[in-house]
Design a protein around this motif. Structure first.
Motif, PDB file in Angstrom:
ATOM      1  N   PHE A  64      37.055  28.890  37.524  1.00 34.86           N
ATOM      2  CA  PHE A  64      37.880  29.802  36.722  1.00 34.86           C
ATOM      3  C   PHE A  64      37.087  31.062  36.368  1.00 34.86           C
ATOM      4  N   ILE A  65      35.864  30.887  35.897  1.00 32.08           N
ATOM      5  CA  ILE A  65      35.035  32.041  35.543  1.00 32.08           C
ATOM      6  C   ILE A  65      34.790  32.922  36.765  1.00 32.08           C
ATOM      7  N   HIS A  66      34.548  32.299  37.897  1.00 33.10           N
ATOM      8  CA  HIS A  66      34.322  33.052  39.132  1.00 33.10           C
ATOM      9  C   HIS A  66      35.545  33.913  39.466  1.00 33.10           C
ATOM     10  N   ARG A  67      36.725  33.337  39.336  1.00 32.29           N
ATOM     11  CA  ARG A  67      37.948  34.089  39.641  1.00 32.29           C
ATOM     12  C   ARG A  67      38.182  35.214  38.632  1.00 32.29           C
ATOM     13  N   VAL A  68      37.904  34.945  37.357  1.00 32.74           N
ATOM     14  CA  VAL A  68      38.058  35.969  36.328  1.00 32.74           C
ATOM     15  C   VAL A  68      37.146  37.157  36.617  1.00 32.74           C
ATOM     16  N   CYS A  69      35.888  36.874  36.944  1.00 34.36           N
ATOM     17  CA  CYS A  69      34.928  37.950  37.188  1.00 34.36           C
ATOM     18  C   CYS A  69      35.292  38.752  38.431  1.00 34.36           C
ATOM     19  N   ARG A  70      35.724  38.070  39.469  1.00 33.55           N
ATOM     20  CA  ARG A  70      36.081  38.785  40.698  1.00 33.55           C
ATOM     21  C   ARG A  70      37.313  39.670  40.497  1.00 33.55           C
ATOM     22  N   GLN A  71      38.264  39.193  39.709  1.00 29.97           N
ATOM     23  CA  GLN A  71      39.438  40.027  39.443  1.00 29.97           C
ATOM     24  C   GLN A  71      39.058  41.225  38.576  1.00 29.97           C
ATOM     25  N   ALA A  72      38.185  40.993  37.581  1.00 32.66           N
ATOM     26  CA  ALA A  72      37.752  42.094  36.721  1.00 32.66           C
ATOM     27  C   ALA A  72      37.054  43.174  37.540  1.00 32.66           C
ATOM     28  N   LYS A  73      36.228  42.756  38.493  1.00 31.92           N
ATOM     29  CA  LYS A  73      35.545  43.725  39.359  1.00 31.92           C
ATOM     30  C   LYS A  73      36.538  44.466  40.234  1.00 31.92           C
ATOM     31  N   ALA A  74      37.489  43.723  40.808  1.00 30.77           N
ATOM     32  CA  ALA A  74      38.467  44.334  41.710  1.00 30.77           C
ATOM     33  C   ALA A  74      39.352  45.346  40.985  1.00 30.77           C
TER      34      ALA A  74
END
Length: 363
Positions: A346-356
């Motif tokens: 979940f954290i990985h997906r949150v961070c990747r979306q925030a970057k994108a």
């Protein structure tokens, strides 16, 4: 952490180096390129990057004079401080014995933290830029407080307070044993506390909140009561089946912060392994043990977190085996249960979306 080389002679150098041991060129960290560069001296403590005389001049962060920072600031910048040091609201009282040494240890960890945040593509904004949504650090000593008061490490609306005693190895080990912790580091403290900050920025009042509550629990539970219950009764007997640490059982926020810190441990260590081209291929392991891996990807570039774990778990077995051969405790004293894997993913997906999406922190 990436592997850095002197851009003058190619010698491998550490992130904290201020000069190359081989060619003796001064080194500085350039934040826009996120790399350590060799410098050529110009007039009045101004520097150019080696081989790039027309690319602009730099000066060292003002904290370079205290040997706590090797980051660069554009020569025409209106601030004395680099991106990492702009986050400091309060530094230790430098006239007190031992405070500079402790501050140096704190800054090593904090600069590594900021580098990781930049690698994740998360915005790093100081409270001088945005008082409401920015980030700041107070580094304080208990002896500066009235008698009987202690400096408590913690987070409050982007302000992270750290007791500088944590930078003392003996003090930190005593605290680790008193708290029955398997792992306690200065960098771990920074990662945990900044996790609280990014929860407010990335999760609270966002579409992520419902999935967050399914995984970590309801953050609206009374925090004070939860903390009291934890210290009175301790963690549940089966905590290791659902949490990364005993402290993570305290409250939803602490579960997030502990798991966030662990996520940064994984990503930064794997990036280091990738930079060194490490492979794990135990000669006597059977195929069923799944201990083979080649760290062939920078974890910050990997979309599927299961691939990150496929690289991580064999590496930790090797790390612990090496430590045991040296007579040292396991460097990775953790077991990642399936529930924790889901939280890390979940954290990985949150961070990747925030970057994108280019999440902003300015309001």
């Amino acid at each position: 952490m990436k592997l850095f080389r002197c851009t003058h002679c190619g010698q491998v150098v550490y992130f904290e180096n201020t000069h190359c041991e081989q060619c003796h060129y001064p080194l500085g960290f350039e934040t826009r390129q996120q790399r350590l560069v060799a410098l050529e001296t110009r007039e009045k403590q101004r520097f150019a990057q080696y081989g790039q005389p027309t690319a602009g001049l730099y000066r060292y962060c003002a904290n370079h004079t205290h040997e706590v920072c090797n980051w660069l600031v554009p020569a025409d910048s209106t601030t004395e401080f680099c991106l990492a040091c702009q986050l400091n609201r309060t530094i230790p009282k430098l006239t007190e014995p031992g405070h500079i040494a402790r501050w140096q240890e704190l800054e090593k960890a904090k600069h590594r933290l900021v580098f990781s945040l930049l690698q994740l593509g998360l915005p790093v904004v100081s409270k001088t830029e945005s008082e409401e949504t920015g980030l700041a650090f107070d580094f304080l000593a208990s002896e500066q407080k009235p008698e009987g008061e202690k400096v408590l490490t913690g987070h409050d609306n982007g302000l992270i307070t750290l007791n500088i005693a944590e930078a003392d190895t003996v003090e930190r080990e005593m605290a680790r044993k008193a708290m029955h912790e398997v792992y306690r580091t200065v960098l771990g403290h920074f990662r945990h506390e900044v996790g609280h900050y990014y929860w407010e920025r990335l999760i609270e009042n966002t579409p992520w909140i419902e999935e967050y509550r399914q995984l970590f629990g309801d953050e609206r539970e009374d925090y004070g009561e939860a903390l009291k219950k934890h210290y009175d009764q301790g963690p549940p007997a089966d905590w290791a089946e659902h949490y990364i640490s005993a402290y993570a059982t305290t409250h939803s926020w602490e579960d997030w912060a502990e798991t966030w810190a662990h996520y940064l441990h994984i990503m930064d260590t794997l990036q280091t392994a990738y930079a060194f081209g490490l492979s794990v291929n135990p000669r006597r392991a059977t195929d069923e043990q799944n201990l083979d891996t080649t760290i062939s990807e920078d974890p910050y570039e990997v979309a599927d977190f299961s691939r990150v774990l496929d690289m991580w778990l064999p590496l930790t077995f090797a790390m612990n085996s090496l430590n045991r051969s040296m007579g040292q405790p396991d460097s990775y004293p953790f077991i990642i249960a399936p529930d924790v894997v889901r939280k890390l993913d979940f954290i990985h997906r949150v961070c990747r979306q925030a970057k994108a999406e280019g999440v902003k922190m300015d309001g």
